[in-house]
Scaffold this motif. Structure first.
Motif, PDB file in Angstrom:
ATOM      1  N   SER A 251      -6.627   0.880   8.074  1.00  0.00           N
ATOM      2  CA  SER A 251      -8.039   1.002   7.714  1.00  0.00           C
ATOM      3  C   SER A 251      -8.320   2.153   6.750  1.00  0.00           C
ATOM      4  O   SER A 251      -9.404   2.245   6.191  1.00  0.00           O
ATOM      5  N   ASP A 252      -7.326   3.033   6.541  1.00  0.00           N
ATOM      6  CA  ASP A 252      -7.502   4.146   5.602  1.00  0.00           C
ATOM      7  C   ASP A 252      -7.584   3.611   4.176  1.00  0.00           C
ATOM      8  O   ASP A 252      -6.889   2.661   3.818  1.00  0.00           O
ATOM      9  N   GLU A 253      -8.429   4.228   3.385  1.00  0.00           N
ATOM     10  CA  GLU A 253      -8.582   3.822   1.991  1.00  0.00           C
ATOM     11  C   GLU A 253      -8.273   4.991   1.077  1.00  0.00           C
ATOM     12  O   GLU A 253      -8.387   6.154   1.460  1.00  0.00           O
TER      13      GLU A 253
ATOM     14  N   THR B 206       0.835  -1.202   0.000  1.00  0.00           N
ATOM     15  CA  THR B 206       0.000   0.000   0.000  1.00  0.00           C
ATOM     16  C   THR B 206       0.868   1.250   0.000  1.00  0.00           C
ATOM     17  O   THR B 206       0.633   2.177  -0.790  1.00  0.00           O
TER      18      THR B 206
ATOM     19  N   PRO C   5     -11.662   4.294  -6.025  1.00  0.00           N
ATOM     20  CA  PRO C   5     -11.846   2.843  -5.880  1.00  0.00           C
ATOM     21  C   PRO C   5     -10.905   2.038  -6.779  1.00  0.00           C
ATOM     22  O   PRO C   5     -10.537   0.912  -6.439  1.00  0.00           O
TER      23      PRO C   5
ATOM     24  N   GLU D 175      -7.802   1.429  -4.872  1.00  0.00           N
ATOM     25  CA  GLU D 175      -8.023   0.371  -3.872  1.00  0.00           C
ATOM     26  C   GLU D 175      -7.924  -1.005  -4.529  1.00  0.00           C
ATOM     27  O   GLU D 175      -7.295  -1.908  -3.994  1.00  0.00           O
TER      28      GLU D 175
ATOM     29  N   ASP E 253      -5.176  -4.063  -3.939  1.00  0.00           N
ATOM     30  CA  ASP E 253      -5.587  -5.452  -3.684  1.00  0.00           C
ATOM     31  C   ASP E 253      -4.881  -6.403  -4.651  1.00  0.00           C
ATOM     32  O   ASP E 253      -4.398  -7.460  -4.248  1.00  0.00           O
TER      33      ASP E 253
END
Length: 97
Positions: A41-43, A25, A47, A50, A54
């Motif tokens: 937990s920060d995003e 990340t 999207p 994100e 992943d």
């Protein structure tokens, strides 16, 4: 694990690829010029970013597993090349592909 064992492991990880010495990340955020998340937990706002992180996590996990199980088939240079290609594809501008 003792502190004596940590240094050799870190050196081996870094021999495979510098990305493996930080979190995927953080590395992705740095490569994209995004702020590095302060908490797990920060995003990211986007999207797509994100999803890309992943994919990067999954790719690194698979590559690490292969390199661990089959060191005679996948040496550090192969790992580095694979990561460089994957990162290039993740960071590519869709308009240019």
């Amino acid at each position: 694990m003792t502190s004596r064992g940590a240094a050799p492991i870190a050196r081996r990880r870094q021999a495979f690829h510098p990305l493996l010495t930080s979190s995927p990340t953080d590395a992705f955020a740095s490569a994209k010029g995004l702020p590095i998340p302060e908490r797990m937990s920060d995003e990211f706002e986007d999207p797509d970013d994100e999803r890309a992180v992943d994919f990067l996590h999954t790719f690194i996990d698979g590559l690490t597993l292969q390199a661990s199980m089959f060191p005679d088939r996948l040496d550090p240079q192969d790992v580095s090349i694979g990561l460089d290609r994957f990162l290039s594809a993740l960071l590519a501008d869709p308009a240019e592909t």
